[in-house]
Scaffold this motif. Structure first.
Motif, PDB file in Angstrom:
ATOM      1  N   ASN A   6      26.619  47.438  34.902  1.00 46.09           N
ATOM      2  CA  ASN A   6      26.228  47.715  36.280  1.00 46.09           C
ATOM      3  C   ASN A   6      25.302  46.635  36.823  1.00 46.09           C
ATOM      4  OD1 ASN A   6      27.722  50.015  36.170  1.00 46.09           O
ATOM      5  ND2 ASN A   6      25.981  51.356  35.735  1.00 46.09           N
ATOM      6  N   LYS A  44      27.232  36.191  47.093  1.00 46.82           N
ATOM      7  CA  LYS A  44      28.365  36.351  48.019  1.00 46.82           C
ATOM      8  C   LYS A  44      27.871  36.761  49.408  1.00 46.82           C
ATOM      9  CE  LYS A  44      32.498  39.212  48.465  1.00 46.82           C
ATOM     10  NZ  LYS A  44      32.215  40.596  48.848  1.00 46.82           N
ATOM     11  N   VAL A  97      34.717  35.610  42.503  1.00 47.45           N
ATOM     12  CA  VAL A  97      35.493  35.916  41.296  1.00 47.45           C
ATOM     13  C   VAL A  97      34.977  35.108  40.106  1.00 47.45           C
ATOM     14  CG1 VAL A  97      37.775  35.707  40.212  1.00 47.45           C
ATOM     15  CG2 VAL A  97      37.578  36.709  42.499  1.00 47.45           C
ATOM     16  N   TYR A 130      31.475  36.418  39.104  1.00 52.15           N
ATOM     17  CA  TYR A 130      31.500  37.760  38.514  1.00 52.15           C
ATOM     18  C   TYR A 130      32.076  37.722  37.100  1.00 52.15           C
ATOM     19  CZ  TYR A 130      32.182  42.810  38.181  1.00 52.15           C
ATOM     20  OH  TYR A 130      32.131  44.114  37.779  1.00 52.15           O
ATOM     21  N   GLU A 131      33.132  36.967  36.886  1.00 56.02           N
ATOM     22  CA  GLU A 131      33.712  36.839  35.545  1.00 56.02           C
ATOM     23  C   GLU A 131      32.694  36.250  34.574  1.00 56.02           C
ATOM     24  OE1 GLU A 131      36.392  38.009  34.416  1.00 56.02           O
ATOM     25  OE2 GLU A 131      38.085  37.819  35.781  1.00 56.02           O
ATOM     26  N   GLY A 135      37.384  48.274  31.021  1.00 55.24           N
ATOM     27  CA  GLY A 135      38.498  47.626  31.699  1.00 55.24           C
ATOM     28  C   GLY A 135      38.507  46.112  31.553  1.00 55.24           C
ATOM     29  N   PHE A 136      37.575  45.604  30.730  1.00 54.23           N
ATOM     30  CA  PHE A 136      37.576  44.165  30.472  1.00 54.23           C
ATOM     31  C   PHE A 136      38.251  43.898  29.123  1.00 54.23           C
ATOM     32  CE2 PHE A 136      34.053  44.959  33.388  1.00 54.23           C
ATOM     33  CZ  PHE A 136      34.410  44.101  34.410  1.00 54.23           C
ATOM     34  N   LEU A 184      41.317  37.016  30.264  1.00 54.90           N
ATOM     35  CA  LEU A 184      41.699  36.278  31.473  1.00 54.90           C
ATOM     36  C   LEU A 184      40.501  35.765  32.267  1.00 54.90           C
ATOM     37  CD1 LEU A 184      44.650  38.546  32.685  1.00 54.90           C
ATOM     38  CD2 LEU A 184      44.806  36.268  31.674  1.00 54.90           C
ATOM     39  N   ASN A 230      40.450  32.577  34.767  1.00 52.72           N
ATOM     40  CA  ASN A 230      40.159  32.849  36.192  1.00 52.72           C
ATOM     41  C   ASN A 230      39.035  31.950  36.702  1.00 52.72           C
ATOM     42  OD1 ASN A 230      42.044  34.831  36.551  1.00 52.72           O
ATOM     43  ND2 ASN A 230      40.604  36.552  36.392  1.00 52.72           N
ATOM     44  N   ASP A 241      45.357  48.007  35.257  1.00 52.51           N
ATOM     45  CA  ASP A 241      44.120  48.625  34.785  1.00 52.51           C
ATOM     46  C   ASP A 241      43.222  47.605  34.075  1.00 52.51           C
ATOM     47  OD1 ASP A 241      44.888  51.123  35.767  1.00 52.51           O
ATOM     48  OD2 ASP A 241      46.097  51.494  33.976  1.00 52.51           O
ATOM     49  N   LEU A 242      43.637  46.351  34.072  1.00 54.14           N
ATOM     50  CA  LEU A 242      42.820  45.299  33.451  1.00 54.14           C
ATOM     51  C   LEU A 242      42.101  44.544  34.560  1.00 54.14           C
ATOM     52  CD1 LEU A 242      45.434  44.069  30.847  1.00 54.14           C
ATOM     53  CD2 LEU A 242      43.293  45.263  30.347  1.00 54.14           C
ATOM     54  N   LEU A 243      40.767  44.626  34.557  1.00 56.97           N
ATOM     55  CA  LEU A 243      39.999  44.140  35.707  1.00 56.97           C
ATOM     56  C   LEU A 243      40.154  42.640  35.941  1.00 56.97           C
ATOM     57  CD1 LEU A 243      36.790  46.358  35.487  1.00 56.97           C
ATOM     58  CD2 LEU A 243      39.075  46.919  36.268  1.00 56.97           C
ATOM     59  N   SER A 244      40.193  41.858  34.868  1.00 56.18           N
ATOM     60  CA  SER A 244      40.338  40.408  35.052  1.00 56.18           C
ATOM     61  C   SER A 244      41.742  40.043  35.523  1.00 56.18           C
ATOM     62  CB  SER A 244      40.039  39.657  33.751  1.00 56.18           C
ATOM     63  OG  SER A 244      38.658  39.682  33.513  1.00 56.18           O
ATOM     64  N   ASP A 245      42.711  40.855  35.170  1.00 57.47           N
ATOM     65  CA  ASP A 245      44.066  40.639  35.654  1.00 57.47           C
ATOM     66  C   ASP A 245      44.084  40.833  37.174  1.00 57.47           C
ATOM     67  OD1 ASP A 245      46.883  40.410  35.785  1.00 57.47           O
ATOM     68  OD2 ASP A 245      47.106  42.584  35.564  1.00 57.47           O
ATOM     69  N   MET A 260      41.487  40.490  39.218  1.00 61.23           N
ATOM     70  CA  MET A 260      40.759  39.388  39.865  1.00 61.23           C
ATOM     71  C   MET A 260      41.567  38.097  39.861  1.00 61.23           C
ATOM     72  SD  MET A 260      36.750  39.831  39.098  1.00 61.23           S
ATOM     73  CE  MET A 260      36.819  40.445  37.423  1.00 61.23           C
ATOM     74  N   ALA A 272      45.490  39.684  42.117  1.00 63.04           N
ATOM     75  CA  ALA A 272      45.575  40.420  43.382  1.00 63.04           C
ATOM     76  C   ALA A 272      45.145  39.504  44.522  1.00 63.04           C
ATOM     77  CB  ALA A 272      44.676  41.653  43.335  1.00 63.04           C
ATOM     78  N   MET A 327      41.559  53.296  36.305  1.00 58.18           N
ATOM     79  CA  MET A 327      40.189  52.976  35.878  1.00 58.18           C
ATOM     80  C   MET A 327      39.236  53.521  36.935  1.00 58.18           C
ATOM     81  SD  MET A 327      40.629  51.497  33.064  1.00 58.18           S
ATOM     82  CE  MET A 327      39.038  50.832  32.630  1.00 58.18           C
ATOM     83  N   HIS A 358      35.500  53.453  36.503  1.00 52.50           N
ATOM     84  CA  HIS A 358      34.111  53.060  36.345  1.00 52.50           C
ATOM     85  C   HIS A 358      33.623  52.285  37.574  1.00 52.50           C
ATOM     86  CE1 HIS A 358      30.676  50.805  34.771  1.00 52.50           C
ATOM     87  NE2 HIS A 358      30.453  51.939  34.150  1.00 52.50           N
ATOM     88  N   LEU A 359      32.325  52.274  37.759  1.00 52.12           N
ATOM     89  CA  LEU A 359      31.685  51.591  38.885  1.00 52.12           C
ATOM     90  C   LEU A 359      32.167  50.151  39.085  1.00 52.12           C
ATOM     91  CD1 LEU A 359      29.460  52.066  41.036  1.00 52.12           C
ATOM     92  CD2 LEU A 359      27.787  51.277  39.376  1.00 52.12           C
ATOM     93  N   ASN A 360      32.549  49.487  37.990  1.00 57.57           N
ATOM     94  CA  ASN A 360      32.986  48.097  38.087  1.00 57.57           C
ATOM     95  C   ASN A 360      34.202  47.899  38.987  1.00 57.57           C
ATOM     96  OD1 ASN A 360      31.771  48.136  35.023  1.00 57.57           O
ATOM     97  ND2 ASN A 360      31.334  46.286  36.163  1.00 57.57           N
ATOM     98  N   ALA A 404      33.092  46.627  42.332  1.00 55.97           N
ATOM     99  CA  ALA A 404      32.724  45.205  42.317  1.00 55.97           C
ATOM    100  C   ALA A 404      33.971  44.336  42.286  1.00 55.97           C
ATOM    101  CB  ALA A 404      31.835  44.907  41.112  1.00 55.97           C
ATOM    102  N   VAL A 405      34.930  44.695  41.457  1.00 51.48           N
ATOM    103  CA  VAL A 405      36.169  43.914  41.344  1.00 51.48           C
ATOM    104  C   VAL A 405      36.883  43.874  42.698  1.00 51.48           C
ATOM    105  CG1 VAL A 405      38.489  43.911  40.330  1.00 51.48           C
ATOM    106  CG2 VAL A 405      36.491  44.262  38.869  1.00 51.48           C
ATOM    107  N   SER A 455      35.583  44.324  45.641  1.00 51.35           N
ATOM    108  CA  SER A 455      34.776  43.588  46.598  1.00 51.35           C
ATOM    109  C   SER A 455      34.890  42.072  46.390  1.00 51.35           C
ATOM    110  CB  SER A 455      33.335  44.074  46.487  1.00 51.35           C
ATOM    111  OG  SER A 455      32.444  43.121  46.984  1.00 51.35           O
TER     112      SER A 455
END
Ligand SMILES: Nc1ncnc2c1ncn2[C@@H]1O[C@H](COP(=O)(O)OP(=O)(O)OP(=O)(O)O)[C@@H](O)[C@H]1O
Ligand SMILES: [Mg+2]
Lengths: 165, 113
Positions: A39, A49, A67, A70-71, A127-128, A132, A136, B34-38, B40, B43, B53, B55-57, B60-61, B63
């Motif tokens: 978080n 940003k 992007v 953040y990554e 979800g990470f 990638l 990215n 469902d893969l956040l880096s995918d 980013m 998309a 998914m 979660h709060l992330n 951010a993704v 945004s």
């Protein structure tokens, strides 16, 4: 000690110029990125940003910066013992630096391969861990520099120009 | 461009961000992952994102990527902190009871009508 560079060929001169004689930054910001805190990781990117948006940076450049940044922040939280994000804003570009407290990357070339990931169960639950993030970062940056070694800290820095110089 | 409002009844969606008006949001396409880096990496801005998914992330993704709305499939409902953050960032959150495949199929049809 491993070192990795990727610079867009047409920007090589401007990038070298920047790193050899960095001018005084217009704005400098620093953000802590704690370990395994998904978080807090992202606050720096979000603030930068918003600031750049107010400064009038176009939306596509803004998106590339957001992007990549953040990554990189998520990688600090996911794979390191935490670290610091520094942001230097100039007239024509942004320079972002991420310096963590280790444990380092043994083989940077391998880490750059899309799909390569050592993410643990917790990181994947969030979800990470697609492997990638680094690709990215490279795709969205004009210049990317990574310095690391097994057992030491990792430095990742990138430049993104606001408009082609 | 398609209005998000058009999609809502078709996927039986609930809007969790009443402060944001789906009648004012348009989208040009969708991304499903469902893969956040995918997300980013692939998309585009102006798309909606279908995921399970929660979660709060995800806010951010969305945004960072310029995504206008997140559609949670399979009846996934976001927590209050996620809704609060999304409202702040201006990202619409919808939940559909349908599975990802069906939600995606309906979006595809709507976009190509
Ligand atoms: N700061 C870091 N410290 C140590 N190892 C790192 C660091 N950043 C990246 N790595 C290593 O490089 C690998 C690839 O990173 P990358 O960001 O491409 O993928 P990921 O973080 O595993 O998954 P994703 O970014 O898709 O969520 C990581 O799994 C990790 O082994
Ligand atoms: Mg990563």
């Amino acid at each position: 000690m491993g070192e990795y560079w990727n610079i867009k060929p047409e920007l090589e001169d401007s990038v070298k110029q920047h790193f050899s004689a960095p001018p005084e930054a217009e704005v400098e910001l620093e953000f802590e990125v704690p370990e395994k805190d998904f978080n807090t990781a992202g606050r720096g990117s979000s603030e930068v940003k918003d600031l750049l948006k107010r400064l009038g940076v176009d939306s596509e450049t803004l998106r590339r910066i957001a992007v990549a940044s953040y990554e990189a922040e998520i990688n600090l939280a996911a794979h390191s013992k935490g670290g610091v994000m520094s942001c230097m804003i100039y007239d024509d570009l942004i320079h972002l630096r991420f310096l963590d407290k280790g444990p380092g990357i043994e083989d940077i070339t391998q880490a750059m391969i899309p799909g390569y990931s050592t993410a643990d169960e917790l990181v994947r639950e969030f979800g990470f861990g697609a492997g990638l993030g680094l690709p990215n970062i490279q795709k969205n940056s004009d210049a990317l520099h990574i310095q690391s070694a097994k057992g030491s800290s990792t430095l990742l820095e990138l430049l993104i120009f606001f408009s082609a110089p | 461009m398609t209005k998000l409002q058009t999609l809502i009844p078709l996927i039986q969606a609930t809007n969790h961000t009443p402060g944001l008006d789906p009648g004012k949001v348009e989208f040009s396409g969708a991304y499903v992952s469902d893969l956040l880096s995918d997300v980013m990496g692939s998309a585009s801005s102006g798309q909606v994102w279908v995921t399970i998914m929660r979660h709060l992330n995800v806010v951010a993704v969305a945004s960072m990527t310029g995504i206008t709305a997140i559609i949670f499939a399979k009846g996934v409902v976001p927590d209050a902190d996620v809704i609060e953050k999304a409202t702040e960032e201006g990202i619409l959150l919808l939940s559909s009871p349908m599975e990802t495949f069906n939600v995606s199929g309906i979006i595809y049809q709507t976009l190509n009508d």
